[in-house]
Design an enzyme around this catalytic site. Structure first.
Site, PDB file in Angstrom:
ATOM      1  N   ASN A   9      22.684  25.672  -8.600  1.00 33.16           N
ATOM      2  CA  ASN A   9      23.760  26.786  -8.181  1.00 33.16           C
ATOM      3  C   ASN A   9      24.303  27.030  -7.591  1.00 33.16           C
ATOM      4  O   ASN A   9      24.498  27.020  -6.451  1.00 33.16           O
ATOM      5  CB  ASN A   9      22.342  28.064  -7.677  1.00 33.16           C
ATOM      6  CG  ASN A   9      22.947  29.611  -7.833  1.00 33.16           C
ATOM      7  OD1 ASN A   9      23.875  29.352  -8.546  1.00 33.16           O
ATOM      8  ND2 ASN A   9      22.866  30.103  -7.146  1.00 33.16           N
ATOM      9  N   LYS A  11      27.090  29.264  -7.282  1.00 30.36           N
ATOM     10  CA  LYS A  11      26.562  30.185  -6.729  1.00 30.36           C
ATOM     11  C   LYS A  11      28.648  30.539  -7.165  1.00 30.36           C
ATOM     12  O   LYS A  11      29.476  29.912  -8.293  1.00 30.36           O
ATOM     13  CB  LYS A  11      26.876  30.081  -5.211  1.00 30.36           C
ATOM     14  CG  LYS A  11      25.746  29.933  -5.327  1.00 30.36           C
ATOM     15  CD  LYS A  11      25.066  30.089  -4.272  1.00 30.36           C
ATOM     16  CE  LYS A  11      23.876  30.502  -3.778  1.00 30.36           C
ATOM     17  NZ  LYS A  11      22.962  30.639  -2.699  1.00 30.36           N
ATOM     18  N   HIS A  95      18.312  36.372  -7.999  1.00 31.79           N
ATOM     19  CA  HIS A  95      18.581  35.715  -6.987  1.00 31.79           C
ATOM     20  C   HIS A  95      18.605  36.708  -5.765  1.00 31.79           C
ATOM     21  O   HIS A  95      19.279  38.282  -6.047  1.00 31.79           O
ATOM     22  CB  HIS A  95      20.142  34.833  -7.215  1.00 31.79           C
ATOM     23  CG  HIS A  95      20.087  34.249  -6.462  1.00 31.79           C
ATOM     24  ND1 HIS A  95      20.977  34.377  -5.131  1.00 31.79           N
ATOM     25  CD2 HIS A  95      19.600  32.460  -6.084  1.00 31.79           C
ATOM     26  CE1 HIS A  95      21.167  33.658  -4.463  1.00 31.79           C
ATOM     27  NE2 HIS A  95      20.076  31.783  -5.009  1.00 31.79           N
ATOM     28  N   GLU A  97      20.672  37.361  -4.131  1.00 30.66           N
ATOM     29  CA  GLU A  97      22.012  37.408  -3.153  1.00 30.66           C
ATOM     30  C   GLU A  97      22.306  38.310  -4.404  1.00 30.66           C
ATOM     31  O   GLU A  97      23.191  39.635  -3.996  1.00 30.66           O
ATOM     32  CB  GLU A  97      23.337  36.616  -3.187  1.00 30.66           C
ATOM     33  CG  GLU A  97      23.405  35.425  -2.596  1.00 30.66           C
ATOM     34  CD  GLU A  97      23.181  33.967  -2.346  1.00 30.66           C
ATOM     35  OE1 GLU A  97      23.658  33.511  -3.606  1.00 30.66           O
ATOM     36  OE2 GLU A  97      22.830  33.158  -1.356  1.00 30.66           O
ATOM     37  N   GLU A 167      12.711  31.278  -3.056  1.00 31.53           N
ATOM     38  CA  GLU A 167      13.744  30.915  -2.464  1.00 31.53           C
ATOM     39  C   GLU A 167      14.005  31.937  -1.247  1.00 31.53           C
ATOM     40  O   GLU A 167      13.991  33.283  -1.116  1.00 31.53           O
ATOM     41  CB  GLU A 167      14.528  31.004  -2.742  1.00 31.53           C
ATOM     42  CG  GLU A 167      15.217  30.224  -4.118  1.00 31.53           C
ATOM     43  CD  GLU A 167      17.056  30.677  -4.071  1.00 31.53           C
ATOM     44  OE1 GLU A 167      17.447  29.185  -4.673  1.00 31.53           O
ATOM     45  OE2 GLU A 167      17.672  30.877  -4.624  1.00 31.53           O
ATOM     46  N   GLY A 173      20.919  28.694   2.763  1.00 30.64           N
ATOM     47  CA  GLY A 173      23.039  28.949   3.301  1.00 30.64           C
ATOM     48  C   GLY A 173      22.445  28.508   5.048  1.00 30.64           C
ATOM     49  O   GLY A 173      23.688  28.723   5.314  1.00 30.64           O
ATOM     50  N   SER A 212      17.857  25.878   1.759  1.00 34.17           N
ATOM     51  CA  SER A 212      18.892  24.530   2.589  1.00 34.17           C
ATOM     52  C   SER A 212      18.332  23.258   2.070  1.00 34.17           C
ATOM     53  O   SER A 212      17.618  22.399   2.743  1.00 34.17           O
ATOM     54  CB  SER A 212      18.258  25.064   3.738  1.00 34.17           C
ATOM     55  OG  SER A 212      19.149  25.751   3.856  1.00 34.17           O
TER      56      SER A 212
HETATM   57  P1  13P Z   1      21.296  26.121  -0.450  1.00 35.14           P
HETATM   58  O1  13P Z   1      20.992  25.239  -0.658  1.00 35.14           O
HETATM   59  O2  13P Z   1      22.806  27.152  -0.162  1.00 35.14           O
HETATM   60  O3  13P Z   1      20.258  26.998   0.644  1.00 35.14           O
HETATM   61  O4  13P Z   1      20.955  27.592  -1.563  1.00 35.14           O
HETATM   62  C1  13P Z   1      20.103  28.291  -2.207  1.00 35.14           C
HETATM   63  C2  13P Z   1      20.370  29.296  -2.999  1.00 35.14           C
HETATM   64  O5  13P Z   1      20.326  30.034  -2.460  1.00 35.14           O
HETATM   65  C3  13P Z   1      19.956  28.022  -4.207  1.00 35.14           C
HETATM   66  O6  13P Z   1      19.733  29.458  -5.561  1.00 35.14           O
END
Ligand code: 13P
Length: 251
Positions: A9, A11, A95, A97, A167, A173, A212
């Site tokens: 992803n 982003k 997601h 976010e 997740e 992150g 992560s």
């Molecule tokens: P990170 O791997 O940067 O923690 O993000 C995970 C994520 O949100 C994948 O959709």
């Protein structure tokens, strides 16, 4: 049994040229790698060129979001049909976010899941608790509510053509990965919950872990019985990291 799956992803990162380079690097890095499905999910505007770069490779393309509507006066939205036209196979829905920053609730996520499937895309449904939920012992309640909203709207059979990503929000992150045991516990819970509706669908659905994941911790996560791969954020922007993660998932 379940074929491992690793999706990146990206982003809201990268540039037009950088996205093409990253896609080409990933395709090269996983070429000839058997026993794992691989996808990348670039920002919308990069999808057409990334799809071109990836044509004929083993890396599929996904999007990070999709409209719940099919077409019409919905400024700023992109439909599943449009994504399909540009060779997308997957789309991330729900997601954290999007839930957090764009006010997507369980009902909207369930609609987006339906919309993706209506247009022939495979949704990657994200679920996961926040830190305060975990600390209050509410992890299972939160994940159950998120899943049941989609189950109630779409039925258990819809999960035969979908992927789930667990997740935990506190692991995204932050560099703070769930331990393999913590993740496995929730993955098991998700599979059991689906199993109560249909054991065969539950046994077949791929449940990815996200939060992560890096080259250094992927193998121990993927070794858990109910972890079928990963949804990778930051580490998917680095060819060497991402392809090592893909290799750790291959069986
Ligand atoms: P990170 O791997 O940067 O923690 O993000 C995970 C994520 O949100 C994948 O959709």
């Amino acid at each position: 049994m379940r074929r491992p799956f690793v999706a990146g992803n990206w982003k809201m990162n990268g540039t037009r040229d950088g996205a093409k380079r990253l896609a080409a690097g990933v395709a090269e890095g996983v070429s000839g790698l058997e026993g794992v499905d691989v996808a990348v999910c670039p920002p919308y505007v990069f999808i057409p060129e990334v799809a071109q770069v990836l044509e004929g490779t083993k890396v599929a393309v996904g999007a990070q979001d999709v409209a719940k509507e099919q077409q019409g006066a919905y400024t700023g939205e992109v439909s599943g049909g449009m994504l399909k036209e540009f060779a997308c196979r997957y789309v991330i829905v729900g997601h954290s976010e999007r839930r957090e920053y764009y006010c997507e609730d369980d009902a909207l996520v369930a609609e987006k899941f339906a919309s993706a499937q209506r247009d022939g895309l495979l949704p990657i449904l994200c679920v996961g608790e926040k830190l305060e939920d975990r600390e209050a012992g509410r992890t299972e309640d939160v994940v159950r509510d998120q899943l049941e909203a989609v189950l109630d709207r779409n039925g258990i059979s819809a999960f035969a053509e979908a992927v789930i990503a667990y997740e935990p929000v506190w692991a995204i992150g932050t560099g703070r990965t769930a331990t393999p045991d913590q993740a496995q516990e929730v993955h098991r819970f998700i599979r059991d919950l689906l199993s109560a509706a249909d054991a065969e669908v539950a046994a077949g659905v791929r449940i990815l872990y996200g939060g992560s994941v890096k080259a250094a911790n992927a193998a121990e996560l993927f070794a858990m019985p109910d972890i079928d791969g990963g949804l990778i954020g930051g580490a998917s922007l680095d060819v060497a990291e991402f392809t090592t993660i893909c290799r750790s998932a291959a069986v």
